[in-house]
Design an enzyme around this catalytic site. Sequence first.
Site, short mmCIF file in Angstrom:
data_model
loop_
_atom_site.label_atom_id
_atom_site.label_comp_id
_atom_site.label_asym_id
_atom_site.label_seq_id
_atom_site.Cartn_x
_atom_site.Cartn_y
_atom_site.Cartn_z
N ARG A 79 0.85 -1.19 0.00
CA ARG A 79 0.00 0.00 0.00
C ARG A 79 0.89 1.24 0.00
O ARG A 79 1.71 1.40 0.90
CB ARG A 79 -0.90 -0.02 1.24
CG ARG A 79 -1.72 1.23 1.43
CD ARG A 79 -2.67 1.12 2.62
NE ARG A 79 -3.38 2.36 2.78
CZ ARG A 79 -3.11 3.29 3.71
NH1 ARG A 79 -2.16 3.09 4.61
NH2 ARG A 79 -3.80 4.40 3.76
N HIS A 123 -2.70 11.00 0.61
CA HIS A 123 -2.17 10.77 1.95
C HIS A 123 -1.50 12.08 2.39
O HIS A 123 -0.29 12.16 2.54
CB HIS A 123 -1.19 9.60 1.93
CG HIS A 123 -0.89 9.01 3.28
ND1 HIS A 123 -0.99 7.65 3.54
CD2 HIS A 123 -0.48 9.57 4.43
CE1 HIS A 123 -0.64 7.42 4.81
NE2 HIS A 123 -0.32 8.57 5.36
N GLU A 168 -7.01 8.72 6.26
CA GLU A 168 -7.18 9.39 7.55
C GLU A 168 -7.55 10.87 7.44
O GLU A 168 -6.78 11.74 7.87
CB GLU A 168 -5.91 9.26 8.39
CG GLU A 168 -5.53 7.84 8.70
CD GLU A 168 -4.42 7.76 9.75
OE1 GLU A 168 -3.91 8.80 10.18
OE2 GLU A 168 -4.09 6.63 10.16
N ASN A 293 -7.04 2.10 10.02
CA ASN A 293 -5.70 2.24 10.61
C ASN A 293 -5.87 2.25 12.12
O ASN A 293 -6.61 3.09 12.65
CB ASN A 293 -5.04 3.54 10.16
CG ASN A 293 -4.78 3.56 8.65
OD1 ASN A 293 -4.94 2.54 7.97
ND2 ASN A 293 -4.38 4.70 8.14
N TYR A 295 -3.82 2.14 15.88
CA TYR A 295 -2.57 2.20 16.64
C TYR A 295 -2.78 2.04 18.14
O TYR A 295 -2.00 1.40 18.81
CB TYR A 295 -1.85 3.53 16.36
CG TYR A 295 -1.28 3.59 14.97
CD1 TYR A 295 -0.02 3.07 14.70
CD2 TYR A 295 -2.02 4.10 13.91
CE1 TYR A 295 0.50 3.09 13.42
CE2 TYR A 295 -1.51 4.13 12.62
CZ TYR A 295 -0.25 3.61 12.38
OH TYR A 295 0.26 3.61 11.11
N GLU A 353 -3.27 0.00 8.22
CA GLU A 353 -2.06 0.37 8.98
C GLU A 353 -2.19 -0.14 10.39
O GLU A 353 -3.27 -0.06 10.99
CB GLU A 353 -1.86 1.89 9.07
CG GLU A 353 -1.43 2.56 7.80
CD GLU A 353 -1.26 4.07 7.95
OE1 GLU A 353 -0.96 4.55 9.06
OE2 GLU A 353 -1.44 4.76 6.94
C1 BGC Z 1 -0.54 7.78 9.12
C2 BGC Z 1 0.91 7.53 8.81
C3 BGC Z 1 1.74 7.76 10.06
C4 BGC Z 1 1.31 6.75 11.10
C5 BGC Z 1 2.06 6.83 12.41
C6 BGC Z 1 -0.98 7.31 10.47
O1 BGC Z 1 -1.63 8.36 11.12
O2 BGC Z 1 -1.38 7.34 8.09
O3 BGC Z 1 1.28 8.35 7.74
O4 BGC Z 1 3.10 7.68 9.83
O5 BGC Z 1 -0.06 6.90 11.38
O6 BGC Z 1 1.84 8.04 13.04
#
Ligand code: BGC
Length: 451
Positions: A79, A123, A168, A293, A295, A353
């Site tokens: 991607r 992006h 995002e 995405n 995290y 992601e």
């Molecule tokens: C984004 C990436 C970024 C990653 C880590 C996401 O918000 O799509 O470009 O590097 O998180 O912060």
Amino acid sequence: MTRPSFRFPDGFHWGAATSAYQIEGSPLADGAGPSIWQRFAHTPGMMSNGDTGDVACDHYRRYKDDVQLMKALGLQGYRFSINWARVLPEGTGRVNAKGLDFYSRLVDELLENGIAPNVTLFHWDLPAALDDRGGWLNRDSAHWFADYAEVMFKALDDRVPRWATLNEPWVVTDGGYLHGALAPGHRNKYEAPIAAHNLMRASGAGIQAYRAHGKHEIGVVFNIEPKYPHSDSAEDLAATRRAHAYMNQQFADPALLGSYPPELKEIFGDAWPDFPADDFKLTHQKVDFVGINYYTRAVVKHDPQAYPLKAVPVRQPNQTYTETGWEVFEQGLTDTLTGFRDRYGDIPLYITENGSAFYDPPVAENGVLDDPLRTNYLRKHLKAVHKAIEAGVNLKGYYAWSLMDNLEWSLGFSKRFGLYHVDFATQQRTPKATAKLYAQVIESNGSVLDE
Ligand code: BGC
């Protein structure tokens, strides 16, 4: 023979992700126009350590070698995003053949190595020439985007099976228009909802263009960070609802339900415009998939001083936090996937992601780089993904963030998310232990996680 518990469904798609400004370098090469990130990074004081994307991972020139790194991992998909201003230096109108050719060569190289391209059209690196015309505040931005998307579909859809309109949009408006930490660096509560709305109009217009010119799949990518209340108090529960609506529903709702959650008016007050009802016909298009995405999560507490949400995240004792200050909380990924399915229905989903920044030691003389915290993060999150599949979520694939260490936006090169370590002085790439684990995951379709 019993099925190993962490084996993924047959055909599950394994990939890794990057984005243009974070890795390419050579931002003005071969006739490209500047993007807002080019300008932002060259504005004193905006970037940690004065870092810029001028060289980054030099991927623009080293893309063939980088495809070999992907092949070594056994990636099935890659991607990446297009720098709009490479293809349309002024953002609209004239096409720069050399810029387009770079992406065409990259796609060919991927296909020759058995890797399916997954292309994100936007992006974050808006052409600067469009920012000069108001950027996402201009209602014409939806048409600028659709025209650019059409150029890309006509050039690459014969070879690209999967597209996304935006990556995002929440980060674009929160960082770029509300708090100013990201390009274009505005701090304006009155602008943020307008930019958000036009981004989703653009996504809808891009999907319409795809129905006219494309033959495969198109979707959109959202960052989802689940919100959990700090306590059962009515105030904390309301704060949690506001935080959730603001980050997780502000973009997905107009795209997938054709409306906004009521909390947004509460949050923005007189800055929340009455959007024309007809706009929701444009934002609400059928998507072939949604990319998520993920995290971290946030535990949320009411705080009347906090702008504009009146809500703040609460740090959790005894939990691991990454270098970007994000709690490692894998159950949040399972909850995100099941929660998304429950609200929006059975849309095919991808994790587009997921990854973590941790301090990495220098590469050892024997070429090994152990990154146990990142390895642990990957392992735990893949198990959480598997749990969501067992709970019936229609999850088609997973892309690790990121293929290699890169420019972490305004944090520069200080935060490393890569499967491959990059020495930015020499451009040497070295696989981390996490890359080795990920290659085994792909090879065994997850079974290695049983060990
Ligand atoms: C984004 C990436 C970024 C990653 C880590 C996401 O918000 O799509 O470009 O590097 O998180 O912060």
